[in-house]
Design an enzyme around this catalytic site. Structure first.
Site, PDB file in Angstrom:
ATOM      1  N   HIS A 192      -0.495   0.878 -10.173  1.00  0.00           N
ATOM      2  CA  HIS A 192      -0.535   3.024  -9.702  1.00  0.00           C
ATOM      3  C   HIS A 192      -2.101   3.751  -9.594  1.00  0.00           C
ATOM      4  O   HIS A 192      -2.842   3.596  -9.841  1.00  0.00           O
ATOM      5  CB  HIS A 192       0.484   3.716  -9.904  1.00  0.00           C
ATOM      6  CG  HIS A 192       1.370   4.370  -9.587  1.00  0.00           C
ATOM      7  ND1 HIS A 192       1.208   4.641  -8.274  1.00  0.00           N
ATOM      8  CD2 HIS A 192       2.427   5.335 -10.275  1.00  0.00           C
ATOM      9  CE1 HIS A 192       1.599   6.329  -8.224  1.00  0.00           C
ATOM     10  NE2 HIS A 192       2.798   6.643  -9.603  1.00  0.00           N
ATOM     11  N   ASP A 225      -8.018   6.027  -5.018  1.00  0.00           N
ATOM     12  CA  ASP A 225      -8.828   5.725  -6.367  1.00  0.00           C
ATOM     13  C   ASP A 225     -10.106   4.960  -5.837  1.00  0.00           C
ATOM     14  O   ASP A 225     -10.029   4.624  -7.352  1.00  0.00           O
ATOM     15  CB  ASP A 225      -7.780   4.698  -6.961  1.00  0.00           C
ATOM     16  CG  ASP A 225      -6.378   5.321  -7.693  1.00  0.00           C
ATOM     17  OD1 ASP A 225      -6.969   5.984  -8.291  1.00  0.00           O
ATOM     18  OD2 ASP A 225      -4.885   4.849  -8.008  1.00  0.00           O
ATOM     19  N   HIS A 247      -2.163  -0.239  -0.142  1.00  0.00           N
ATOM     20  CA  HIS A 247      -1.073   0.943  -0.788  1.00  0.00           C
ATOM     21  C   HIS A 247       0.130   0.410   0.381  1.00  0.00           C
ATOM     22  O   HIS A 247       0.200   0.060   1.488  1.00  0.00           O
ATOM     23  CB  HIS A 247      -1.764   2.530   0.060  1.00  0.00           C
ATOM     24  CG  HIS A 247      -0.898   3.610  -0.221  1.00  0.00           C
ATOM     25  ND1 HIS A 247       0.435   4.294  -0.476  1.00  0.00           N
ATOM     26  CD2 HIS A 247      -1.803   4.635  -1.477  1.00  0.00           C
ATOM     27  CE1 HIS A 247       0.567   4.878  -1.078  1.00  0.00           C
ATOM     28  NE2 HIS A 247      -0.427   5.329  -1.546  1.00  0.00           N
TER      29      HIS A 247
HETATM   30  N1  ACO Z   1      -6.569  -6.686  -2.145  1.00  0.00           N
HETATM   31  C1  ACO Z   1      -5.958  -8.129  -1.841  1.00  0.00           C
HETATM   32  N2  ACO Z   1      -4.889  -8.480  -1.741  1.00  0.00           N
HETATM   33  C2  ACO Z   1      -4.001  -7.260  -1.110  1.00  0.00           C
HETATM   34  C3  ACO Z   1      -4.512  -6.172  -2.038  1.00  0.00           C
HETATM   35  C4  ACO Z   1      -5.332  -6.017  -2.162  1.00  0.00           C
HETATM   36  N3  ACO Z   1      -5.964  -4.421  -3.142  1.00  0.00           N
HETATM   37  N4  ACO Z   1      -3.135  -5.237  -1.984  1.00  0.00           N
HETATM   38  C5  ACO Z   1      -2.320  -6.225  -1.192  1.00  0.00           C
HETATM   39  N5  ACO Z   1      -3.033  -6.827  -0.626  1.00  0.00           N
HETATM   40  C6  ACO Z   1      -1.932  -7.978  -0.269  1.00  0.00           C
HETATM   41  C7  ACO Z   1      -1.428  -9.040  -0.743  1.00  0.00           C
HETATM   42  O1  ACO Z   1      -1.453 -10.320  -1.271  1.00  0.00           O
HETATM   43  C8  ACO Z   1      -0.326  -9.021   0.436  1.00  0.00           C
HETATM   44  O2  ACO Z   1      -0.616 -10.302   0.943  1.00  0.00           O
HETATM   45  P1  ACO Z   1       0.105 -11.389   1.364  1.00  0.00           P
HETATM   46  O3  ACO Z   1       0.973 -11.057   2.649  1.00  0.00           O
HETATM   47  O4  ACO Z   1      -0.912 -12.886   1.939  1.00  0.00           O
HETATM   48  O5  ACO Z   1       1.583 -12.358   0.755  1.00  0.00           O
HETATM   49  C9  ACO Z   1      -0.129  -8.537   1.821  1.00  0.00           C
HETATM   50  O6  ACO Z   1      -1.984  -7.468   0.673  1.00  0.00           O
HETATM   51  C10 ACO Z   1       0.504  -7.384   1.650  1.00  0.00           C
HETATM   52  O7  ACO Z   1       0.520  -6.446  -0.405  1.00  0.00           O
HETATM   53  P2  ACO Z   1       1.838  -6.428  -1.106  1.00  0.00           P
HETATM   54  O8  ACO Z   1       1.401  -6.704  -2.386  1.00  0.00           O
HETATM   55  O9  ACO Z   1       3.073  -6.835  -0.563  1.00  0.00           O
HETATM   56  O10 ACO Z   1       1.920  -4.441  -0.596  1.00  0.00           O
HETATM   57  P3  ACO Z   1       2.720  -3.382  -2.189  1.00  0.00           P
HETATM   58  O11 ACO Z   1       3.138  -2.457  -0.734  1.00  0.00           O
HETATM   59  O12 ACO Z   1       3.470  -3.979  -2.228  1.00  0.00           O
HETATM   60  O13 ACO Z   1       1.557  -3.378  -2.762  1.00  0.00           O
HETATM   61  C11 ACO Z   1      -0.416  -1.920  -3.582  1.00  0.00           C
HETATM   62  C12 ACO Z   1       0.962  -1.997  -2.868  1.00  0.00           C
HETATM   63  C13 ACO Z   1       0.672  -1.875  -5.257  1.00  0.00           C
HETATM   64  C14 ACO Z   1      -0.618  -0.312  -3.960  1.00  0.00           C
HETATM   65  C15 ACO Z   1      -0.970  -3.109  -3.816  1.00  0.00           C
HETATM   66  O14 ACO Z   1      -1.760  -2.741  -2.281  1.00  0.00           O
HETATM   67  C16 ACO Z   1      -2.241  -3.244  -4.407  1.00  0.00           C
HETATM   68  O15 ACO Z   1      -2.192  -4.276  -5.890  1.00  0.00           O
HETATM   69  N6  ACO Z   1      -3.352  -2.223  -4.551  1.00  0.00           N
HETATM   70  C17 ACO Z   1      -4.982  -2.322  -5.469  1.00  0.00           C
HETATM   71  C18 ACO Z   1      -4.334  -1.721  -6.404  1.00  0.00           C
HETATM   72  C19 ACO Z   1      -4.129  -0.096  -6.194  1.00  0.00           C
HETATM   73  O16 ACO Z   1      -4.882   0.012  -5.978  1.00  0.00           O
HETATM   74  N7  ACO Z   1      -2.840   0.519  -6.470  1.00  0.00           N
HETATM   75  C20 ACO Z   1      -3.255   2.169  -6.191  1.00  0.00           C
HETATM   76  C21 ACO Z   1      -2.772   2.422  -4.757  1.00  0.00           C
HETATM   77  S1  ACO Z   1      -2.500   3.904  -4.881  1.00  0.00           S
HETATM   78  C22 ACO Z   1      -2.304   5.013  -6.157  1.00  0.00           C
HETATM   79  O17 ACO Z   1      -1.154   4.631  -6.485  1.00  0.00           O
HETATM   80  C23 ACO Z   1      -2.561   6.164  -6.114  1.00  0.00           C
END
Ligand code: ACO
Length: 423
Positions: free
Chosen positions: A268, A363, A307
């Site tokens: 987050h 971010d 996201h």
């Molecule tokens: N890098 C690589 N792969 C990713 C990323 C990433 N940053 N984010 C998602 N994916 C991939 C997942 O591995 C998944 O792949 P798959 O379908 O092959 O399994 C697919 O994209 C879907 O991702 P989910 O994890 O289902 O997406 P979710 O909505 O649950 O997660 C989240 C969202 C937590 C923000 C995620 O994208 C992440 O961890 N990002 C990196 C951390 C980040 O930048 N967080 C800040 C968010 S903004 C905020 O809170 C202010």
């Protein structure tokens, strides 16, 4: 269409049900009437991580994640960032309309009146170890404010709620600055209420021996814009935490501390800190391709990308990208921005990221600006928590007034042992 409904047939019993649809949702409680037999508890919905569950009605922030749209009370984030100050936006989030000049003057005066914190706060701040994470210090000290304001427990009184809201918005920057000064072994600086909200925060961070601290106006404006962009984002993890904890009628200091704790996680608000660590680890542009390969193999995440809601460019990331240039004109260019831009360019053209609709989020660039301004990564999430306090409180107030509010209490599917006797 008159009263839209959803027809459901239970194939266990052959019975049909008509479930009303309101605002594109069905009431989860309407599923309860669907029973396999008289003794059955009724159907529930299973939704870990709330991927498709609406927890409330809200009139504060609108996001269209597919189109990359973010609006506070109807106003596009880009226009607010261009034309308004953070306190204008805080007023908008809390009261629903942009303030008139007289209203903003009164609001600013009320905030200024509450920027000081009890002297005892210094004592427990001093008790933190020299290497305590500033976000942990902030969470703990927000919770500790509850001990100074016992009347905050009276959350059913609208006047008390408003006063505590003003207190929190006014005092969180002071606590954040104290955490920063403690980390740096520097004496605490008292608020200067001649300065604006953001400039006063800079004063409490960076004032040394000069009689009066004067912030660089470009940097003060950039920080104000960053505060506007981070002020609210509807039902994210921390705001939902605020609502869940607030639903038990915990006092607003404790609810806000819980929300800040949720924000601290690297998935987050803690992501901005992780972005910088990731860029540091990459080091030079020639290491980017191998790094991206490890992301695509699932060995790690590209922090600052992806996201839950945005499946398009996060509109806040666009404004931050532009703001970065004005900051670099003052501070000198942070070379990390070139690595970030190169990562972005590769990701936006790569099948892995395109298919999953992964774009830079808020971010991705914010940490690079913060670092150029002189913050270490540990402070980044603290900088996020200051403006987001307003968003949390706007949602808390909305929830307090909502006739549908009850204590939050999800259900579970129990898959453990059946009853058995202790041998
Ligand atoms: N890098 C690589 N792969 C990713 C990323 C990433 N940053 N984010 C998602 N994916 C991939 C997942 O591995 C998944 O792949 P798959 O379908 O092959 O399994 C697919 O994209 C879907 O991702 P989910 O994890 O289902 O997406 P979710 O909505 O649950 O997660 C989240 C969202 C937590 C923000 C995620 O994208 C992440 O961890 N990002 C990196 C951390 C980040 O930048 N967080 C800040 C968010 S903004 C905020 O809170 C202010």
């Amino acid at each position: 269409m008159g009263n839209p409904t959803l027809s459901v047939t239970d194939n266990r019993t052959g019975k049909a049900y008509e479930l009303p649809i309101k605002n594109g949702t069905i009431r989860a409680m309407d599923l309860r009437q669907i029973k396999s037999d008289e003794k059955d508890f009724g159907v529930m919905s299973y939704d870990p991580a709330f991927l498709n569950t609406v927890s409330c009605e809200s009139r504060i922030t609108y996001i269209d994640g597919d189109a990359g749209i973010l609006r506070y009370r109807g106003y596009p984030i880009e226009q607010l960032a261009e034309k308004k100050t953070f306190l204008d936006v805080a007023y908008l989030l809390l009261y629903g309309e942009l303030p008139t000049p007289a209203q903003v003057e009164e609001f600013e005066a009320r905030i200024e009146r509450h920027t000081f914190i009890h002297e005892n706060t210094k004592k427990f701040m001093e008790g933190f170890r020299y290497d305590a994470h500033p976000m942990s210090m902030l969470v703990s000290s927000i919770a500790a404010l509850s001990t100074f304001y016992p009347d905050a427990r009276n959350v059913e009184d609208p006047a008390i709620r408003e006063l505590m809201t003003i207190r929190l918005i006014a005092k969180v920057p002071t606590l954040a600055a104290y955490a920063f000064r403690h980390s740096n072994g520097l004496p605490f600086v008292y608020p200067d209420n001649d300065l604006t909200y953001t400039s006063n925060f800079m004063n409490m961070l960076w004032k040394m021996a000069e009689p009066k601290y004067q912030p660089n106006p470009v940097l003060a404006r950039a920080l104000d814009i960053l505060f506007i962009l981070h002020a609210d984002h509807e039902q994210n993890c921390s705001t939902s935490t605020m609502r869940v904890v607030g639903s038990s009628q915990a006092d607003p200091f404790l609810s806000t501390a819980s929300a800040a704790a949720a924000l601290s996680g690297p998935l987050h608000g803690g992501a901005n800190e992780e972005v910088l660590r990731m860029i540091d680890e990459i080091g030079t542009p020639d290491n980017i391709p191998s790094f991206m390969e490890s992301v695509k193999k699932g060995e790690r995440k590209l922090m600052g990308f992806g996201h839950r809601v945005y499946k398009n460019y996060d509109p806040r990331a666009k404004v931050i990208r532009e703001t970065a240039e004005s900051v670099f004109a003052v501070t000198g260019r942070n070379p990390k921005v070139d690595i970030a831009r190169e990562i972005e360019k590769i990701a936006l053209n790569d099948e892995y990221f395109i298919k999953r609709r992964l774009y830079p989020n808020v971010d991705f660039y914010s940490g690079i600006i913060y670092e150029a301004m002189g913050f270490r990564p540990e402070m980044f999430t603290v900088l996020f928590a200051i403006p987001r306090t307003t968003g949390w409180l706007a949602h808390w107030e909305e929830q307090c007034k909502d006739g549908d509010t009850k204590i939050s209490r999800p259900r579970q599917v129990y898959l453990g042992q059946n009853e058995r006797n202790v041998p």
